[in-house]
Design an enzyme around this catalytic site. Structure first.
Site, PDB file in Angstrom:
ATOM      1  N   PRO A 153      52.001  44.495  37.462  1.00  0.00           N
ATOM      2  CA  PRO A 153      53.395  44.731  37.852  1.00  0.00           C
ATOM      3  C   PRO A 153      53.531  45.951  38.767  1.00  0.00           C
ATOM      4  CG  PRO A 153      53.247  44.277  35.498  1.00  0.00           C
ATOM      5  CD  PRO A 153      51.856  44.475  35.991  1.00  0.00           C
ATOM      6  N   TYR A 154      52.896  47.058  38.360  1.00  0.00           N
ATOM      7  CA  TYR A 154      52.968  48.290  39.162  1.00  0.00           C
ATOM      8  C   TYR A 154      52.320  48.093  40.529  1.00  0.00           C
ATOM      9  CZ  TYR A 154      52.139  53.181  40.461  1.00  0.00           C
ATOM     10  OH  TYR A 154      52.101  54.383  41.132  1.00  0.00           O
ATOM     11  N   THR A 155      51.133  47.482  40.531  1.00  0.00           N
ATOM     12  CA  THR A 155      50.417  47.274  41.791  1.00  0.00           C
ATOM     13  C   THR A 155      51.203  46.365  42.722  1.00  0.00           C
ATOM     14  OG1 THR A 155      48.294  47.608  40.698  1.00  0.00           O
ATOM     15  CG2 THR A 155      48.265  46.444  42.806  1.00  0.00           C
ATOM     16  N   SER A 157      54.363  46.059  42.863  1.00  0.00           N
ATOM     17  CA  SER A 157      55.497  46.815  43.399  1.00  0.00           C
ATOM     18  C   SER A 157      55.069  47.740  44.534  1.00  0.00           C
ATOM     19  CB  SER A 157      56.174  47.620  42.283  1.00  0.00           C
ATOM     20  OG  SER A 157      55.418  48.755  41.894  1.00  0.00           O
ATOM     21  N   LYS A 158      53.886  48.326  44.422  1.00  0.00           N
ATOM     22  CA  LYS A 158      53.431  49.249  45.469  1.00  0.00           C
ATOM     23  C   LYS A 158      52.946  48.496  46.709  1.00  0.00           C
ATOM     24  CE  LYS A 158      54.420  53.067  43.379  1.00  0.00           C
ATOM     25  NZ  LYS A 158      55.548  53.899  43.873  1.00  0.00           N
TER      26      LYS A 158
END
Length: 285
Positions: A153-155, A157-158
């Site tokens: 999820p974080y990756t 988003s980035k």
């Protein structure tokens, strides 16, 4: 006096950046979500810090804050917008709920979109503003161009944030507004402390539990040995003030991590990371 808007100014990189810029004569508008944080930062930073009370996912509140900033600018352009606010959702994709994934994208991607749409007119997209066009700084990560398991999820988003920056840097040439990316490795901020608070019990039946436990240990270690937030603040200042700033700046305290992320062929990197986390194929019965 040049004015800057920073989202997520209460702690970590946002707090350090606000202090760094204030010490160099900028006026800083910093977003916080709690009135108590607004009062704390006003007392700490003094009159050249103006808190903006909003959550980056609340478009109505963000646009209201932009109107507040417009009034304070008195017709002059805003020198910069630093899209710093963010969260990190961890867990294997099969274990993370759609609600959690959506929240990750709402904060880290849609939030900056809302902020850009609200503040771009003040940066010079509105021709009534007088003065040189401002700049937009996107706070990305090494994860913006390299995917780590258990952090999809974080990756995601980035990656999305960097794609957005790439497009907008070209679109906003029309206004002279530059769009820049800073991609740090681990930084000593409270976002890493949250790794310690992950409820591992919810993953007790997951086949990804052992790799997730190893990743959690690695994250805590990296966070405690990471870059000082002041180092990132310095890079933000350079992005906002350099005559010819780099479009993307990468900095990391971990040379091995940087090598794996940037230079090692993808399939080799797959094998290295799988070995670190125990992600080899499971035997099938």
């Amino acid at each position: 006096m040049r004015s800057i808007v920073i989202t997520g100014a209460s702690t970590g990189i946002g707090h350090a950046t606000a202090k760094f810029l204030l010490d160099r004569g900028f006026r800083v508008f910093g977003s916080v979500r709690k009135q108590s944080d607004a009062e704390r930062l006003e007392a700490e930073f003094g009159e050249n810090f103006i808190p903006l009370l909003f959550d980056v996912t609340d478009a109505v509140a963000v646009f209201a804050a932009a109107n507040q900033v417009r009034a304070a600018l008195n017709g002059e352009t805003l020198a910069g917008l630093v899209n710093n606010a963010g969260v990190a959702v961890s867990g294997a994709l099969l274990d993370v709920s759609v609600v959690e994934f959506r929240q990750q994208l709402d904060v880290n991607v849609v939030g900056p979109v809302i902020a850009i749409k609200a503040f771009a007119p003040l940066l010079g997209a509105d021709p009534v503003m007088k003065g040189p066009p401002g700049r937009i700084v996107m706070m990305s990560s090494l994860s913006g161009q390299f995917g780590n398991p258990m952090l999809s999820p974080y990756t995601a988003s980035k990656f999305a944030l960097e794609g957005l920056a790439e497009c907008l840097r070209r679109e906003f040439m029309l206004f002279g507004i530059d769009v820049l990316v800073i991609a740090p490795g681990p930084v000593r901020t409270p976002i890493w402390d949250k790794a310690e608070a992950i409820d591992m019990a919810r993953f007790s039946a997951s086949p990804f539990l052992p790799p997730l436990q190893k990743l959690r240990t690695m994250m805590l270690k990296l966070g405690r040995s990471g870059l000082a937030p002041e180092k990132i603040a310095e890079l933000v200042h350079q992005a906002l003030t350099a005559l010819r700033p780099k479009a993307r700046v990468v900095t990391s305290p971990e040379p091995v991590q940087t090598f794996i992320a940037g230079l090692l062929p993808r399939r080799w990197a797959d094998r290295v990371i799988a070995g670190q986390l125990g992600l080899g194929p499971r035997p099938r019965g």
